[in-house]
Design a protein around this motif. Structure first.
Motif, PDB file in Angstrom:
ATOM      1  N   ARG A  25       0.807  -1.217   0.000  1.00  0.00           N
ATOM      2  CA  ARG A  25       0.000   0.000   0.000  1.00  0.00           C
ATOM      3  C   ARG A  25       0.843   1.272   0.000  1.00  0.00           C
ATOM      4  O   ARG A  25       0.349   2.336  -0.332  1.00  0.00           O
ATOM      5  N   ARG A  26       2.097   1.183   0.399  1.00  0.00           N
ATOM      6  CA  ARG A  26       2.950   2.356   0.486  1.00  0.00           C
ATOM      7  C   ARG A  26       4.348   2.037  -0.009  1.00  0.00           C
ATOM      8  O   ARG A  26       4.801   0.905   0.065  1.00  0.00           O
ATOM      9  N   GLY A  27       5.000   3.093  -0.496  1.00  0.00           N
ATOM     10  CA  GLY A  27       6.373   2.953  -0.943  1.00  0.00           C
ATOM     11  C   GLY A  27       7.101   4.262  -0.742  1.00  0.00           C
ATOM     12  O   GLY A  27       6.525   5.253  -0.279  1.00  0.00           O
ATOM     13  N   VAL A  28       8.375   4.284  -1.105  1.00  0.00           N
ATOM     14  CA  VAL A  28       9.187   5.493  -0.995  1.00  0.00           C
ATOM     15  C   VAL A  28       9.532   5.960  -2.402  1.00  0.00           C
ATOM     16  O   VAL A  28      10.140   5.222  -3.190  1.00  0.00           O
ATOM     17  N   PHE A  29       9.120   7.184  -2.709  1.00  0.00           N
ATOM     18  CA  PHE A  29       9.355   7.824  -4.000  1.00  0.00           C
ATOM     19  C   PHE A  29      10.565   8.741  -3.856  1.00  0.00           C
ATOM     20  O   PHE A  29      10.604   9.580  -2.947  1.00  0.00           O
ATOM     21  N   SER A  30      11.558   8.581  -4.738  1.00  0.00           N
ATOM     22  CA  SER A  30      12.793   9.352  -4.625  1.00  0.00           C
ATOM     23  C   SER A  30      13.101  10.082  -5.922  1.00  0.00           C
ATOM     24  O   SER A  30      12.945   9.525  -7.016  1.00  0.00           O
ATOM     25  N   VAL A  31      13.539  11.333  -5.759  1.00  0.00           N
ATOM     26  CA  VAL A  31      13.906  12.191  -6.886  1.00  0.00           C
ATOM     27  C   VAL A  31      15.288  12.773  -6.626  1.00  0.00           C
ATOM     28  O   VAL A  31      15.828  12.683  -5.518  1.00  0.00           O
ATOM     29  N   ASN A  32      15.838  13.398  -7.647  1.00  0.00           N
ATOM     30  CA  ASN A  32      17.057  14.186  -7.488  1.00  0.00           C
ATOM     31  C   ASN A  32      16.617  15.537  -6.938  1.00  0.00           C
ATOM     32  O   ASN A  32      16.028  16.336  -7.648  1.00  0.00           O
ATOM     33  N   CYS A  75      13.181   6.998  -8.653  1.00  0.00           N
ATOM     34  CA  CYS A  75      13.269   5.653  -8.087  1.00  0.00           C
ATOM     35  C   CYS A  75      12.090   5.483  -7.143  1.00  0.00           C
ATOM     36  O   CYS A  75      11.685   6.425  -6.452  1.00  0.00           O
ATOM     37  N   PHE A  76      11.522   4.283  -7.138  1.00  0.00           N
ATOM     38  CA  PHE A  76      10.403   3.979  -6.252  1.00  0.00           C
ATOM     39  C   PHE A  76      10.669   2.618  -5.626  1.00  0.00           C
ATOM     40  O   PHE A  76      10.998   1.660  -6.331  1.00  0.00           O
ATOM     41  N   THR A  77      10.530   2.533  -4.304  1.00  0.00           N
ATOM     42  CA  THR A  77      10.832   1.310  -3.573  1.00  0.00           C
ATOM     43  C   THR A  77       9.660   0.911  -2.688  1.00  0.00           C
ATOM     44  O   THR A  77       9.098   1.762  -1.996  1.00  0.00           O
ATOM     45  N   VAL A  78       9.304  -0.359  -2.730  1.00  0.00           N
ATOM     46  CA  VAL A  78       8.322  -0.916  -1.800  1.00  0.00           C
ATOM     47  C   VAL A  78       8.960  -2.100  -1.098  1.00  0.00           C
ATOM     48  O   VAL A  78       9.889  -2.720  -1.618  1.00  0.00           O
ATOM     49  N   TYR A  79       8.468  -2.388   0.090  1.00  0.00           N
ATOM     50  CA  TYR A  79       8.957  -3.568   0.807  1.00  0.00           C
ATOM     51  C   TYR A  79       7.841  -4.141   1.652  1.00  0.00           C
ATOM     52  O   TYR A  79       6.903  -3.450   2.030  1.00  0.00           O
ATOM     53  N   GLY A  80       7.916  -5.429   1.881  1.00  0.00           N
ATOM     54  CA  GLY A  80       6.887  -6.107   2.648  1.00  0.00           C
ATOM     55  C   GLY A  80       7.089  -7.611   2.611  1.00  0.00           C
ATOM     56  O   GLY A  80       8.202  -8.094   2.428  1.00  0.00           O
ATOM     57  N   ASN A  81       5.986  -8.348   2.724  1.00  0.00           N
ATOM     58  CA  ASN A  81       6.020  -9.825   2.742  1.00  0.00           C
ATOM     59  C   ASN A  81       6.985 -10.355   3.795  1.00  0.00           C
ATOM     60  O   ASN A  81       7.713 -11.318   3.563  1.00  0.00           O
TER      61      ASN A  81
END
Length: 158
Positions: A25-32, A75-81
């Motif tokens: 449901r959530r992730g981390v969105f990263s930009v320069n 860059c976009f990162t999700v984590y879970g499971n």
């Protein structure tokens, strides 16, 4: 063009990484960001596998918007499971990392329709979505990430 995962034993399949993108449901969105510093923020999102896109919403102005206008590479990162395996005491965690290009959705009708689709993932019913869009739909800024690369891995958190 994109690096491979260094520890091959930790790599998960692209299909497993896509499942993580679909289900989290959530992730981390990263930009320069400003002055060469990376800028990463947690966001809610929706992943559209058929289109190879990720959509999310935010403000029409600010650090994120300014950064995307300067450089659309993100860059976009999700984590879970998270799982604890019978033979191990520390949990295992999966992650998916996406590299792509981000654009602001300029067409207001498209933005509202995408927001409606996006909100369906988070709101308990579509009636609430429609009520919210009627009040604040014109203020919504939708963002679209076109995916260029996906990788995934599983690591044990020790």
């Amino acid at each position: 063009m994109f690096r491979e995962i260094r520890k091959k034993k930790n790599k998960i399949s692209i299909e497993a990484a896509k499942e993580l993108l679909k289900n989290e449901r959530r992730g981390v969105f990263s930009v320069n960001g400003d002055n060469g510093y990376p800028y990463g923020i947690p966001i809610n999102y929706i992943y559209c596998e058929d289109e190879g896109k990720i959509y999310f919403h935010g403000a029409k102005a600010g650090h994120k918007v300014d950064s995307i206008k300067k450089c659309d590479k993100v860059c976009f990162t999700v984590y879970g499971n998270e799982t604890v395996k019978a033979e191990e005491w520390a949990p295992f965690l999966q992650s998916a990392v996406v590299f792509g290009r981000c654009r602001l959705i300029a067409d207001q009708d498209e933005a509202v329709e995408l927001c409606r689709m996006f909100a369906g993932k988070y709101y308990p019913d579509m009636k609430l979505v429609d009520e919210e869009l009627a009040v604040s739909g014109k203020a919504v800024q939708m963002f679209e990430i076109t995916i260029e690369h996906i990788s995934g891995k599983e690591i044990q958190e020790i």
